[in-house]
Design a protein around this motif. Structure first.
Motif, PDB file in Angstrom:
ATOM      1  N   MET A   1       0.850  -1.175   0.000  1.00 26.03           N
ATOM      2  CA  MET A   1       0.000   0.000   0.000  1.00 26.03           C
ATOM      3  C   MET A   1       0.898   1.242   0.000  1.00 26.03           C
ATOM      4  SD  MET A   1      -2.931   1.180   2.721  1.00 26.03           S
ATOM      5  CE  MET A   1      -4.027  -0.150   2.334  1.00 26.03           C
ATOM      6  N   VAL A   2       0.600   2.185  -0.850  1.00 25.33           N
ATOM      7  CA  VAL A   2       1.353   3.418  -0.938  1.00 25.33           C
ATOM      8  C   VAL A   2       0.979   4.292   0.253  1.00 25.33           C
ATOM      9  CG1 VAL A   2       1.757   5.460  -2.343  1.00 25.33           C
ATOM     10  CG2 VAL A   2       1.380   3.257  -3.436  1.00 25.33           C
ATOM     11  N   ARG A   3       1.959   4.936   0.868  1.00 25.07           N
ATOM     12  CA  ARG A   3       1.695   5.780   2.033  1.00 25.07           C
ATOM     13  C   ARG A   3       2.019   7.230   1.712  1.00 25.07           C
ATOM     14  NH1 ARG A   3      -1.283   7.245   5.763  1.00 25.07           N
ATOM     15  NH2 ARG A   3      -0.358   7.907   7.679  1.00 25.07           N
ATOM     16  N   PHE A   4       1.093   8.102   2.014  1.00 25.99           N
ATOM     17  CA  PHE A   4       1.223   9.531   1.771  1.00 25.99           C
ATOM     18  C   PHE A   4       0.557  10.237   2.944  1.00 25.99           C
ATOM     19  CE2 PHE A   4      -1.368  13.086  -0.010  1.00 25.99           C
ATOM     20  CZ  PHE A   4      -0.341  14.001  -0.142  1.00 25.99           C
ATOM     21  N   ASP A   5       1.209  11.241   3.507  1.00 28.59           N
ATOM     22  CA  ASP A   5       0.631  11.964   4.635  1.00 28.59           C
ATOM     23  C   ASP A   5       0.162  13.342   4.185  1.00 28.59           C
ATOM     24  OD1 ASP A   5      -0.189  12.942   7.045  1.00 28.59           O
ATOM     25  OD2 ASP A   5       1.809  13.119   7.902  1.00 28.59           O
ATOM     26  N   ARG A   8      -4.439  15.295   6.978  1.00 27.33           N
ATOM     27  CA  ARG A   8      -5.754  15.028   7.580  1.00 27.33           C
ATOM     28  C   ARG A   8      -6.133  13.587   7.278  1.00 27.33           C
ATOM     29  NH1 ARG A   8      -8.419  19.998   9.403  1.00 27.33           N
ATOM     30  NH2 ARG A   8     -10.047  18.618  10.133  1.00 27.33           N
ATOM     31  N   ILE A   9      -6.859  12.970   8.202  1.00 23.69           N
ATOM     32  CA  ILE A   9      -7.288  11.583   8.010  1.00 23.69           C
ATOM     33  C   ILE A   9      -8.222  11.466   6.809  1.00 23.69           C
ATOM     34  CG2 ILE A   9      -8.644   9.705   9.012  1.00 23.69           C
ATOM     35  CD1 ILE A   9      -7.448  10.452  11.725  1.00 23.69           C
ATOM     36  N   CYS A  10      -9.126  12.428   6.637  1.00 26.84           N
ATOM     37  CA  CYS A  10     -10.066  12.330   5.506  1.00 26.84           C
ATOM     38  C   CYS A  10      -9.317  12.444   4.176  1.00 26.84           C
ATOM     39  CB  CYS A  10     -11.166  13.367   5.612  1.00 26.84           C
ATOM     40  SG  CYS A  10     -10.630  15.089   5.532  1.00 26.84           S
ATOM     41  N   LEU A  11      -8.254  13.253   4.122  1.00 27.66           N
ATOM     42  CA  LEU A  11      -7.452  13.359   2.894  1.00 27.66           C
ATOM     43  C   LEU A  11      -6.606  12.105   2.698  1.00 27.66           C
ATOM     44  CD1 LEU A  11      -6.319  17.092   3.071  1.00 27.66           C
ATOM     45  CD2 LEU A  11      -8.234  16.096   1.793  1.00 27.66           C
ATOM     46  N   ASP A  12      -6.206  11.476   3.799  1.00 26.52           N
ATOM     47  CA  ASP A  12      -5.477  10.217   3.717  1.00 26.52           C
ATOM     48  C   ASP A  12      -6.381   9.138   3.122  1.00 26.52           C
ATOM     49  OD1 ASP A  12      -3.131   8.718   4.096  1.00 26.52           O
ATOM     50  OD2 ASP A  12      -3.850   7.945   6.009  1.00 26.52           O
ATOM     51  N   LEU A  13      -7.653   9.143   3.517  1.00 25.96           N
ATOM     52  CA  LEU A  13      -8.603   8.194   2.917  1.00 25.96           C
ATOM     53  C   LEU A  13      -8.749   8.478   1.425  1.00 25.96           C
ATOM     54  CD1 LEU A  13     -10.634   5.870   3.180  1.00 25.96           C
ATOM     55  CD2 LEU A  13     -12.379   7.591   3.733  1.00 25.96           C
ATOM     56  N   LEU A  14      -8.848   9.751   1.037  1.00 26.94           N
ATOM     57  CA  LEU A  14      -8.930  10.090  -0.385  1.00 26.94           C
ATOM     58  C   LEU A  14      -7.720   9.573  -1.151  1.00 26.94           C
ATOM     59  CD1 LEU A  14     -10.294  13.736  -0.642  1.00 26.94           C
ATOM     60  CD2 LEU A  14     -11.401  11.622  -1.338  1.00 26.94           C
ATOM     61  N   ALA A  15      -6.553   9.650  -0.546  1.00 25.62           N
ATOM     62  CA  ALA A  15      -5.323   9.213  -1.213  1.00 25.62           C
ATOM     63  C   ALA A  15      -5.354   7.732  -1.558  1.00 25.62           C
ATOM     64  CB  ALA A  15      -4.102   9.528  -0.346  1.00 25.62           C
ATOM     65  N   THR A  16      -6.137   6.944  -0.828  1.00 29.43           N
ATOM     66  CA  THR A  16      -6.193   5.508  -1.129  1.00 29.43           C
ATOM     67  C   THR A  16      -6.846   5.236  -2.471  1.00 29.43           C
ATOM     68  OG1 THR A  16      -8.311   5.133  -0.006  1.00 29.43           O
ATOM     69  CG2 THR A  16      -6.293   4.882   1.321  1.00 29.43           C
ATOM     70  N   GLY A  17      -7.556   6.212  -3.021  1.00 32.20           N
ATOM     71  CA  GLY A  17      -8.204   6.031  -4.315  1.00 32.20           C
ATOM     72  C   GLY A  17      -7.530   6.781  -5.448  1.00 32.20           C
ATOM     73  N   ALA A  18      -6.369   7.350  -5.183  1.00 32.16           N
ATOM     74  CA  ALA A  18      -5.707   8.196  -6.180  1.00 32.16           C
ATOM     75  C   ALA A  18      -4.684   7.444  -7.023  1.00 32.16           C
ATOM     76  CB  ALA A  18      -5.032   9.380  -5.494  1.00 32.16           C
ATOM     77  N   TYR A  19      -4.552   6.175  -6.812  1.00 35.41           N
ATOM     78  CA  TYR A  19      -3.546   5.397  -7.532  1.00 35.41           C
ATOM     79  C   TYR A  19      -4.218   4.479  -8.544  1.00 35.41           C
ATOM     80  CZ  TYR A  19      -0.796   7.153  -3.678  1.00 35.41           C
ATOM     81  OH  TYR A  19      -0.194   7.989  -2.770  1.00 35.41           O
ATOM     82  N   ARG A  21      -4.135   1.321  -8.816  1.00 37.27           N
ATOM     83  CA  ARG A  21      -4.689   0.124  -8.190  1.00 37.27           C
ATOM     84  C   ARG A  21      -5.408   0.514  -6.908  1.00 37.27           C
ATOM     85  NH1 ARG A  21      -3.058  -2.580  -4.628  1.00 37.27           N
ATOM     86  NH2 ARG A  21      -2.479  -4.629  -4.107  1.00 37.27           N
ATOM     87  N   GLU A  22      -6.597  -0.039  -6.678  1.00 35.61           N
ATOM     88  CA  GLU A  22      -7.378   0.236  -5.477  1.00 35.61           C
ATOM     89  C   GLU A  22      -6.564  -0.148  -4.238  1.00 35.61           C
ATOM     90  OE1 GLU A  22      -9.583   1.382  -2.794  1.00 35.61           O
ATOM     91  OE2 GLU A  22     -10.596   1.593  -4.721  1.00 35.61           O
ATOM     92  N   GLN A  23      -6.489   0.761  -3.293  1.00 35.70           N
ATOM     93  CA  GLN A  23      -5.710   0.542  -2.076  1.00 35.70           C
ATOM     94  C   GLN A  23      -6.518  -0.102  -0.943  1.00 35.70           C
ATOM     95  OE1 GLN A  23      -2.161   1.680  -1.832  1.00 35.70           O
ATOM     96  NE2 GLN A  23      -2.669   1.362  -3.968  1.00 35.70           N
ATOM     97  N   LEU A  24      -7.837  -0.170  -1.095  1.00 31.81           N
ATOM     98  CA  LEU A  24      -8.689  -0.723  -0.032  1.00 31.81           C
ATOM     99  C   LEU A  24      -9.563  -1.863  -0.539  1.00 31.81           C
ATOM    100  CD1 LEU A  24      -9.923   2.582   1.667  1.00 31.81           C
ATOM    101  CD2 LEU A  24      -7.968   1.151   2.303  1.00 31.81           C
TER     102      LEU A  24
END
Length: 186
Positions: A1-5, A8-19, A21-24
């Motif tokens: 899983m790609v990690r990006f800080d 904010r937690i809500c922006l971290d959740l958004l980042a999981t869909g920015a790649y 491949r689905e991160q979740l």
């Protein structure tokens, strides 16, 4: 899983869909994200993680994304429904936390009981509400200027002139491209 800080937690959740491949896409990946994002303390057993949890977090991610993109001047088509959904999720109580003595004698954070999906969703939804209703935080919201990068972050730089999600990734790509253009120019 790609990690990006992104700040904010809500922006971290958004980042999981920015790649690409689905991160979740599995309970294991969601469990890793919950730990890395700090929604559940390290060492918390995630035995109650259900198969529907990733779908529910992805739904929240889509709603938050619609709201934030509308705030940044994008289309506002689904924003009213997304706002209703985020508000409904934010109304639930977040997970209870408490402090206990760790093995070294220092205080560590733990959850009052096993994490529940609704409570964890509430924590992320509340963070989104906090971000979107705080004019100062909202003014620092940026989208990375890197080619094909969709990451959002809070610009906490001193001069508020940050352009990229990461200077090491998107910033470096831009500097390399700029150098290549200079070298190729007659």
């Amino acid at each position: 899983m790609v990690r990006f800080d992104p700040g904010r937690i809500c922006l971290d959740l958004l980042a999981t869909g920015a790649y690409e491949r689905e991160q979740l896409d599995s309970t294991a990946q969601l469990g890793q994200w919950l730990l890395r994002a700090g929604l559940v303390p390290c060492g918390t057993p995630l035995t109650g993680l259900g198969r529907d949890w990733p779908v529910r977090f992805i739904e929240l991610r889509c709603c938050i994304g619609q709201l934030i993109h509308a705030e940044l001047g994008g289309p506002a088509d689904g924003a009213p429904a997304a706002l209703d959904r985020v508000n409904a999720l934010a109304a639930a109580p977040p997970p209870g936390v408490r402090a206990i003595r760790g093995a070294d004698g220092g205080l560590v954070r733990t959850l009052s009981r096993a994490p529940e999906c609704g409570a964890l969703l509430a924590a992320v939804a509340r963070d989104a509400v906090d971000l979107l209703t705080d004019p100062e935080a909202r003014a620092r919201l940026r989208q990375c200027e890197g080619d094909n990068c969709r990451l959002l972050y809070l610009d906490t730089s001193r001069g508020r002139r940050r352009r990229w999600c990461s200077s090491e990734v998107c910033g470096n790509r831009e500097r390399v491209a700029r150098h290549r253009r200079r070298v190729a120019a007659p």
